[in-house]
Motif scaffolding. Sequence first.
Motif, mmCIF file in Angstrom:
data_model
loop_
_atom_site.group_PDB
_atom_site.id
_atom_site.type_symbol
_atom_site.label_atom_id
_atom_site.label_comp_id
_atom_site.label_asym_id
_atom_site.label_seq_id
_atom_site.Cartn_x
_atom_site.Cartn_y
_atom_site.Cartn_z
ATOM 1 N N LEU A 1 0.866 -1.173 0.000
ATOM 2 C CA LEU A 1 0.000 0.000 0.000
ATOM 3 C C LEU A 1 0.902 1.221 0.000
ATOM 4 C CD1 LEU A 1 -2.510 -1.133 2.774
ATOM 5 C CD2 LEU A 1 -3.051 -0.861 0.345
ATOM 6 N N VAL A 2 0.665 2.126 -0.920
ATOM 7 C CA VAL A 2 1.510 3.316 -1.027
ATOM 8 C C VAL A 2 0.634 4.556 -0.996
ATOM 9 C CG1 VAL A 2 3.203 4.573 -2.398
ATOM 10 C CG2 VAL A 2 3.249 2.065 -2.343
ATOM 11 N N GLU A 3 0.798 5.335 0.069
ATOM 12 C CA GLU A 3 0.045 6.577 0.218
ATOM 13 C C GLU A 3 0.788 7.729 -0.441
ATOM 14 O OE1 GLU A 3 -0.422 4.174 4.106
ATOM 15 O OE2 GLU A 3 1.174 4.706 2.713
ATOM 16 N N GLY B 1 0.180 13.923 0.405
ATOM 17 C CA GLY B 1 0.366 14.780 1.563
ATOM 18 C C GLY B 1 1.207 16.002 1.236
ATOM 19 N N GLY B 2 1.328 16.876 2.219
ATOM 20 C CA GLY B 2 2.135 18.068 2.024
ATOM 21 C C GLY B 2 1.870 19.093 3.087
ATOM 22 N N SER C 1 -4.117 9.759 -1.801
ATOM 23 C CA SER C 1 -4.363 8.534 -2.552
ATOM 24 C C SER C 1 -3.622 7.385 -1.893
ATOM 25 C CB SER C 1 -3.874 8.676 -3.995
ATOM 26 O OG SER C 1 -4.553 9.697 -4.678
ATOM 27 N N CYS C 2 -4.147 6.208 -2.074
ATOM 28 C CA CYS C 2 -3.511 4.996 -1.564
ATOM 29 C C CYS C 2 -3.586 3.957 -2.677
ATOM 30 C CB CYS C 2 -4.227 4.514 -0.314
ATOM 31 S SG CYS C 2 -3.760 2.844 0.219
ATOM 32 N N LEU D 1 -8.781 9.971 -0.044
ATOM 33 C CA LEU D 1 -9.329 10.745 1.054
ATOM 34 C C LEU D 1 -9.250 12.214 0.672
ATOM 35 C CD1 LEU D 1 -10.509 10.516 3.941
ATOM 36 C CD2 LEU D 1 -8.208 11.078 4.787
ATOM 37 N N GLN D 2 -10.408 12.801 0.393
ATOM 38 C CA GLN D 2 -10.487 14.230 0.106
ATOM 39 C C GLN D 2 -10.635 14.963 1.435
ATOM 40 O OE1 GLN D 2 -10.388 16.049 -2.933
ATOM 41 N NE2 GLN D 2 -10.285 17.776 -1.496
ATOM 42 N N MET D 3 -9.715 15.861 1.697
ATOM 43 C CA MET D 3 -9.711 16.580 2.963
ATOM 44 C C MET D 3 -9.896 18.059 2.691
ATOM 45 S SD MET D 3 -6.624 14.590 4.924
ATOM 46 C CE MET D 3 -5.349 15.349 3.937
#
Length: 114
Positions: free
Chosen positions: A4-6, A9-10, A21-22, A81-83
């Motif tokens: 699994l690769v996320e 981020g930032g 994304s994952c 995951l939309q944040m």
Amino acid sequence: HVQLVESGGGLIQPGGSLKLSCAASGFSVSGYRMVWFRQAPGKNIEQVSNINARGTVTYYADPVKGRFTISRDNAKNTLYLQMNSLKTEDTGVYYCATDLVGRNRGQGTQVTVS
């Protein structure tokens, strides 16, 4: 090789948005409930959200309810995951996992809201 690769981020200012994304490889996510966790500095890992295998049922932890949206594309073997409306307290490392305790998770992606 199950992986699994996320990503996504930032560093973002309060009120901003990010989409994580994952990407899964070595297995099909279509058979799994998928989960997002996060771990803030000095705190325990906590579940943020999860989505059932078909993408029809979702759960959100109270701190993110109404701001985050979990989704999945089984054809692309990817979880999202939309944040939105990010807050400083959303800072942490975000992980995706195939289980509700986070045992089988990726390496994480750092989200810093400042």
